[in-house]
Design an enzyme around this catalytic site. Structure first.
Site, short mmCIF file in Angstrom:
data_model
loop_
_atom_site.label_atom_id
_atom_site.label_comp_id
_atom_site.label_asym_id
_atom_site.label_seq_id
_atom_site.Cartn_x
_atom_site.Cartn_y
_atom_site.Cartn_z
CB ALA A 96 50.02 25.50 22.60
CE LYS A 154 0.72 2.28 6.53
NZ LYS A 154 -0.63 2.06 7.09
CD GLN A 188 -1.98 -5.37 -3.91
OE1 GLN A 188 -1.16 -5.02 -3.22
NE2 GLN A 188 -3.28 -5.08 -3.89
CE1 TYR A 244 35.47 15.86 12.24
CE2 TYR A 244 37.08 16.97 10.99
CZ TYR A 244 36.20 16.29 11.14
OH TYR A 244 35.86 15.38 10.00
NE ARG A 278 -5.20 6.02 6.55
CZ ARG A 278 -5.78 4.80 7.24
NH1 ARG A 278 -6.46 4.88 8.44
NH2 ARG A 278 -5.51 3.78 6.70
CB ALA A 296 41.49 22.25 24.61
CE1 TYR A 320 35.98 17.94 0.63
CE2 TYR A 320 34.80 19.92 1.82
CZ TYR A 320 34.99 18.98 0.70
OH TYR A 320 34.08 19.16 -0.17
N GLY A 371 0.76 -1.18 -0.01
CA GLY A 371 0.03 0.00 0.03
C GLY A 371 1.01 1.24 0.08
CG ASP A 430 -0.30 -0.73 9.23
OD1 ASP A 430 -0.37 -2.17 9.54
OD2 ASP A 430 -1.17 -0.14 8.65
C1 UD1 Z 1 -6.95 -2.34 7.11
C2 UD1 Z 1 -8.27 -3.38 7.30
C3 UD1 Z 1 -9.08 -3.00 8.50
C4 UD1 Z 1 -8.21 -3.01 9.71
C5 UD1 Z 1 -6.83 -2.26 9.80
C6 UD1 Z 1 -5.98 -2.75 10.89
C7 UD1 Z 1 -8.77 -4.10 5.17
C8 UD1 Z 1 -9.60 -3.87 3.71
N1 UD1 Z 1 -9.03 -3.24 6.04
O1 UD1 Z 1 -7.31 -1.27 6.92
O2 UD1 Z 1 -10.26 -3.71 8.52
O3 UD1 Z 1 -9.15 -2.56 11.05
O4 UD1 Z 1 -6.25 -2.54 8.47
O5 UD1 Z 1 -4.74 -1.97 10.91
O6 UD1 Z 1 -7.85 -4.70 4.90
N2 UD1 Z 1 -1.74 -3.02 1.30
C9 UD1 Z 1 -1.27 -3.78 0.42
N3 UD1 Z 1 -2.00 -3.67 -0.68
C10 UD1 Z 1 -3.22 -2.93 -0.89
C11 UD1 Z 1 -3.33 -2.09 0.32
C12 UD1 Z 1 -2.75 -2.30 1.34
O7 UD1 Z 1 -0.37 -4.65 0.63
O8 UD1 Z 1 -3.78 -2.75 -2.13
C13 UD1 Z 1 -0.94 -3.29 2.76
C14 UD1 Z 1 -0.62 -1.96 3.23
O9 UD1 Z 1 0.78 -1.78 2.80
C15 UD1 Z 1 -0.62 -2.04 4.80
C16 UD1 Z 1 -1.65 -3.22 4.94
O10 UD1 Z 1 -1.99 -3.76 3.68
O11 UD1 Z 1 0.64 -2.68 5.17
C17 UD1 Z 1 -2.79 -2.68 5.59
O12 UD1 Z 1 -3.48 -1.36 4.73
P1 UD1 Z 1 -3.89 -0.13 5.02
O13 UD1 Z 1 -4.08 0.70 4.09
O14 UD1 Z 1 -3.01 0.29 6.48
O15 UD1 Z 1 -5.45 -0.70 5.82
P2 UD1 Z 1 -6.25 -0.05 6.66
O16 UD1 Z 1 -7.15 1.04 6.09
O17 UD1 Z 1 -5.49 0.42 7.97
MG MG Z 2 -3.45 0.43 8.26
#
Ligand code: UD1
Ligand code: MG
Length: 436
Positions: A398, A24, A76, A341, A17, A355, A362, A13, A104
């Site tokens: 010195a 992230k 993915q 230094y 945020r 001191a 450099y 992802g 995360d």
């Molecule tokens: C997700 C859950 C939510 C949960 C929360 C907990 C889903 C749909 N929602 O939401 O129910 O409460 O985690 O922290 O699963 N990622 C991918 N591919 C993507 C999107 C995300 O690999 O296409 C990975 C991200 O890198 C991340 C993890 O999945 O490490 C979670 O993604 P994030 O966007 O943080 O999901 P949340 O909205 O927090």
């Molecule tokens: Mg999350």
């Protein structure tokens, strides 16, 4: 120790945020990327760790391969299959038990992961009751049965009021994933394939779904910079505690910053306000208040207060005092007590650095070495213009500027402008203090 379990870590992802151009999972806590910590916990349990990547995938793979061997990376197809369900599409686990973990969650531990394995249900999913459930998927539970997970953006007001949330860790049987992942749809508020939709589909088919109540500290996802700093505080607390348990003395531990790559050996004391970073080794040494040490080795020495060892410094049987900066230098049996230094230098046993000594390493284009032998007395306010080599048993007066070159053993090096005395100057200049 290996367990017949595959662990899939979702790290594809964007993490919008975080409001950052960096992916992230590459944001750091305690000097290592967040993703490093969940992979580390996973690797303690199994040899089959699959990391799903997409956003900044080359950077993510490169960073993780620096720390671990034998990870499986799956890319993915975020264009056609965005979302956590889409992330699972190309995943082929080695074992029948599959644990899926969001990338995360750096605070997860091996012990917590193992709790999922003790449960025989078709799906075990993590839930946390939170005072403020905002941002999380809500878990609809009736009579101890998980009915479904509703993402916040799809939730009704009544569902938003539920404060039991999905922590984002699930244990599936492989066949459950094989059945339901291809059937996921993206007909939801975010147009994404939600892994969380597997729960409702499986329940409708009568599969056993068991909620596992887990602790907030380990399972809270990092979604913002505020979450990141909170996760770092918790991880730092764990690191400090484990080093104190191992016998290291930390004075006012809350004020000491220690990164994951730091190691202590033998009897060590760290005073308040110290910052120890990177791959640093501290052995039988005392680090005094407010010193900063980065990627260095400190052995049988004392450093600080307020000293700075920059990367690739090796300091052995040495005293480094306040306001001394050392960079990429090897000091063995040296005293450098104040305000100096020392960069790109090698300084040998019995040498005293006065001191205000500065290695001028450099010239604006290149960096040069300073080599100082044994028992050299470097007087205060000396400039050593590198490249320079000073043999054993030399005295530098010195205030000397020692220009580039080689200096043989046994000599005095001195460059001083002779002092002038101008009689009566003070009273003429200031109009007072006339000598009677
Ligand atoms: C997700 C859950 C939510 C949960 C929360 C907990 C889903 C749909 N929602 O939401 O129910 O409460 O985690 O922290 O699963 N990622 C991918 N591919 C993507 C999107 C995300 O690999 O296409 C990975 C991200 O890198 C991340 C993890 O999945 O490490 C979670 O993604 P994030 O966007 O943080 O999901 P949340 O909205 O927090
Ligand atoms: Mg999350």
């Amino acid at each position: 120790m290996s367990h017949p379990l595959s662990i899939v870590i979702l790290a594809a992802g964007k993490g919008s945020r975080m409001k950052s151009p960096k992916a992230k999972v590459l944001h750091e806590i305690c000097g290592r990327e967040m993703l490093y910590f969940s992979i580390k916990a996973a690797r303690e349990i199994t040899d089959d760790v699959i990391v799903v990547v997409a956003h900044q995938k080359d950077a993510v793979i490169h960073a993780m391969e620096h720390h671990f061997d034998d990870l499986t990376f799956v890319t993915q197809d975020t264009e056609n299959y965005p979302g956590t369900g889409g992330a699972m599409k190309g995943v082929t686990p080695k074992y029948d038990d599959v644990l899926v973990l969001n990338g995360d969650m750096p605070l997860i531990t091996r012990t917590s992961i193992e709790k999922f394995l003790a449960n025989p249900a078709d799906i075990v999913m993590s839930v946390i009751p939170l005072d403020n459930p905002r941002g999380y998927g809500r878990v609809v539970i009736e009579e101890d049965q998980v009915l479904r997970i509703v993402e916040e953006k799809d939730a009704s007001d009544a569902e938003k009021a539920i404060n039991t949330v999905n922590a984002g860790v699930y244990a599936f049987k492989h066949h459950v994933l094989q059945t339901y992942i291809p059937r996921l749809s993206n007909a939801n508020a975010q147009g994404e394939y939600y892994l969380t939709d597997v729960i409702e589909m499986a329940r409708t088919d009568g599969l056993a779904i068991s909620p596992l109540y887990v602790g907030e500290e380990e399972f809270k996802g990092v979604n913002s910079k505020a979450d990141l700093s909170h996760a770092e505080e918790i991880m730092m607390e764990r690191l400090r505690k484990s080093w104190m348990d191992a016998g290291v003395i930390l004075q006012l531990p809350q004020t000491i910053y220690i990164e994951e790559g730091v190691r202590f050996v033998g009897e060590c004391t760290v005073e308040n306000g110290a910052r120890l970073c990177g791959n640093t080794l501290i052995e039988n040494s005392h680090i005094k208040a407010h010193s900063v040490i980065e990627d260095s080795i400190v052995r049988d020495s004392d450093v600080g207060p307020l000293a700075h060892l920059r990367p690739q410094s090796v300091v052995e049987a040495t005293h480094i005092g306040n306001f001394v900066e050392v960079k990429k230098s090897h000091l063995r049996g040296v005293k450098a007590g104040h305000l100096s230094y020392l960069g790109d230098a090698s300084i040998d046993e019995g040498t005293n650095i006065g001191a205000g000594t500065i290695t001028c390493n450099y010239d604006g284009v290149k960096k040069y070495q300073t080599i100082i032998g044994k028992n050299v007395f470097v007087g205060s306010d000396t400039q050593l213009v590198a490249p320079i080599e000073i043999a054993d048993n030399v005295m530098i007066a010195a205030g000397t500027t020692v220009t580039s070159g080689k200096y043989e053993s046994g000599i005095l090096i001195l460059s001083r402008t002779p002092v002038r005395k101008v009689a009566g100057f003070f009273s003429k200049f200031f109009g007072k203090g006339k000598q009677c």
